[in-house]
Design a protein around this motif. Structure first.
Motif, short mmCIF file in Angstrom:
data_model
loop_
_atom_site.label_atom_id
_atom_site.label_comp_id
_atom_site.label_asym_id
_atom_site.label_seq_id
_atom_site.Cartn_x
_atom_site.Cartn_y
_atom_site.Cartn_z
N ARG A 194 8.84 -2.91 6.12
CA ARG A 194 9.45 -1.59 5.96
C ARG A 194 8.51 -0.69 5.14
O ARG A 194 8.32 0.47 5.45
CB ARG A 194 10.81 -1.70 5.28
N TYR A 195 7.90 -1.26 4.11
CA TYR A 195 6.96 -0.52 3.28
C TYR A 195 5.78 -0.02 4.12
O TYR A 195 5.42 1.16 4.06
CB TYR A 195 6.47 -1.40 2.13
N LYS A 196 5.20 -0.91 4.90
CA LYS A 196 4.04 -0.53 5.71
C LYS A 196 4.43 0.48 6.79
O LYS A 196 3.69 1.43 7.05
CB LYS A 196 3.40 -1.75 6.35
N ALA A 197 5.59 0.32 7.40
CA ALA A 197 6.04 1.25 8.43
C ALA A 197 6.25 2.65 7.85
O ALA A 197 5.94 3.65 8.50
CB ALA A 197 7.33 0.75 9.08
N GLN A 198 6.76 2.73 6.63
CA GLN A 198 7.04 4.03 6.01
C GLN A 198 5.79 4.68 5.41
O GLN A 198 5.57 5.86 5.56
CB GLN A 198 8.12 3.88 4.93
N PHE A 199 4.96 3.86 4.73
CA PHE A 199 3.88 4.43 3.93
C PHE A 199 2.48 4.13 4.48
O PHE A 199 1.50 4.66 3.97
CB PHE A 199 3.99 3.96 2.47
N GLY A 200 2.39 3.26 5.49
CA GLY A 200 1.10 2.99 6.12
C GLY A 200 0.15 2.16 5.27
O GLY A 200 -1.04 2.11 5.55
N ARG A 201 0.68 1.53 4.24
CA ARG A 201 -0.16 0.70 3.37
C ARG A 201 0.47 -0.68 3.23
O ARG A 201 1.68 -0.82 3.32
CB ARG A 201 -0.31 1.37 2.00
N ASP A 202 -0.39 -1.67 2.97
CA ASP A 202 0.09 -3.04 2.84
C ASP A 202 0.80 -3.22 1.50
O ASP A 202 0.24 -2.94 0.43
CB ASP A 202 -1.07 -4.02 2.95
N PHE A 203 2.02 -3.69 1.56
CA PHE A 203 2.89 -3.90 0.40
C PHE A 203 2.22 -4.80 -0.64
O PHE A 203 2.13 -4.46 -1.81
CB PHE A 203 4.20 -4.51 0.91
N PHE A 204 1.74 -5.97 -0.20
CA PHE A 204 1.17 -6.94 -1.12
C PHE A 204 -0.12 -6.44 -1.74
O PHE A 204 -0.35 -6.59 -2.94
CB PHE A 204 0.96 -8.29 -0.43
N SER A 205 -0.96 -5.82 -0.94
CA SER A 205 -2.22 -5.28 -1.46
C SER A 205 -1.97 -4.23 -2.53
O SER A 205 -2.65 -4.19 -3.55
CB SER A 205 -3.05 -4.65 -0.34
N GLU A 206 -1.00 -3.37 -2.29
CA GLU A 206 -0.68 -2.32 -3.24
C GLU A 206 -0.26 -2.91 -4.59
O GLU A 206 -0.69 -2.45 -5.63
CB GLU A 206 0.46 -1.43 -2.72
N LEU A 207 0.60 -3.92 -4.55
CA LEU A 207 1.05 -4.54 -5.80
C LEU A 207 -0.04 -5.36 -6.46
O LEU A 207 -0.26 -5.27 -7.67
CB LEU A 207 2.27 -5.42 -5.54
N LEU A 208 -0.74 -6.14 -5.69
CA LEU A 208 -1.73 -7.05 -6.26
C LEU A 208 -2.96 -6.35 -6.78
O LEU A 208 -3.51 -6.73 -7.81
CB LEU A 208 -2.12 -8.12 -5.24
N ASP A 262 -0.08 2.64 -10.63
CA ASP A 262 0.16 3.82 -9.79
C ASP A 262 1.66 3.88 -9.57
O ASP A 262 2.22 3.13 -8.76
CB ASP A 262 -0.58 3.67 -8.47
N PHE A 263 2.32 4.76 -10.30
CA PHE A 263 3.77 4.81 -10.23
C PHE A 263 4.29 5.23 -8.86
O PHE A 263 5.43 4.94 -8.52
CB PHE A 263 4.35 5.67 -11.36
N GLU A 264 3.46 5.87 -8.07
CA GLU A 264 3.88 6.21 -6.71
C GLU A 264 4.27 4.95 -5.95
O GLU A 264 5.26 4.94 -5.21
CB GLU A 264 2.77 6.95 -5.95
N VAL A 265 3.51 3.88 -6.16
CA VAL A 265 3.83 2.61 -5.50
C VAL A 265 5.22 2.14 -5.90
O VAL A 265 6.01 1.72 -5.06
CB VAL A 265 2.77 1.54 -5.82
N PHE A 266 5.55 2.25 -7.17
CA PHE A 266 6.86 1.79 -7.63
C PHE A 266 7.99 2.66 -7.10
O PHE A 266 9.05 2.15 -6.74
CB PHE A 266 6.90 1.69 -9.15
N TYR A 267 7.77 3.97 -7.05
CA TYR A 267 8.78 4.84 -6.44
C TYR A 267 8.98 4.47 -4.97
O TYR A 267 10.10 4.41 -4.47
CB TYR A 267 8.39 6.31 -6.56
N ASN A 268 7.87 4.19 -4.29
CA ASN A 268 7.95 3.82 -2.87
C ASN A 268 8.65 2.48 -2.68
O ASN A 268 9.47 2.32 -1.76
CB ASN A 268 6.54 3.77 -2.26
N VAL A 269 8.35 1.52 -3.55
CA VAL A 269 9.01 0.21 -3.47
C VAL A 269 10.50 0.36 -3.74
O VAL A 269 11.34 -0.20 -3.04
CB VAL A 269 8.36 -0.81 -4.43
N ALA A 270 10.84 1.14 -4.78
CA ALA A 270 12.26 1.35 -5.10
C ALA A 270 12.97 1.99 -3.91
O ALA A 270 14.08 1.58 -3.54
CB ALA A 270 12.40 2.24 -6.34
N TRP A 271 12.33 2.99 -3.27
CA TRP A 271 12.94 3.62 -2.10
C TRP A 271 13.14 2.60 -0.98
O TRP A 271 14.21 2.55 -0.37
CB TRP A 271 12.09 4.79 -1.60
#
Length: 116
Positions: free
Chosen positions: A23-37, A62-71
């Protein structure tokens, strides 16, 4: 795993499933695990004392990642929520420093297996 938090006086449901990274990748076009790690986010957040957060504690996050994850977690719990910016606009306050620790266990459960 599902959890309800009170944010800005509103009950907000969050849910983590195996589909969260997709869902994260479909919405934001970035890999979920890579963003966190790449941020070391999981380790940093697990060791952060939210009562005395310093600028050094926040370096590299990068708090944008956390806002995106929360969403994504809220969208998983309630598919009717709107796009991320519209959803966040409904809150006058969104205390990410308090929200992240609440969501951390759910995130870790999504990426870790259970020991037998």
């Amino acid at each position: 795993m599902e959890k309800t938090l009170i944010i800005d006086g509103k009950q907000v449901r969050f849910k983590a499933t195996a589909a969260l990274p997709l869902r994260y990748k479909a919405q934001f076009g970035r890999d979920f695990f890579s963003e966190l790690l790449k941020m070391g986010a999981i380790e940093k957040l697990g060791n952060m004392d939210t009562t005395n957060v310093t600028r050094a504690d926040l370096d590299g996050l990068d708090f944008e990642v956390f806002y995106n994850v929360a969403w994504c977690m809220a969208k998983t719990a309630d598919p009717s929520i709107p796009d991320p910016i519209t959803w966040l606009d409904q809150f006058d306050e969104f205390p990410m420093i308090e929200i992240i620790p609440e969501l951390q266990d759910m995130l870790l459960a999504t990426i870790q297996g259970k020991k037998k």
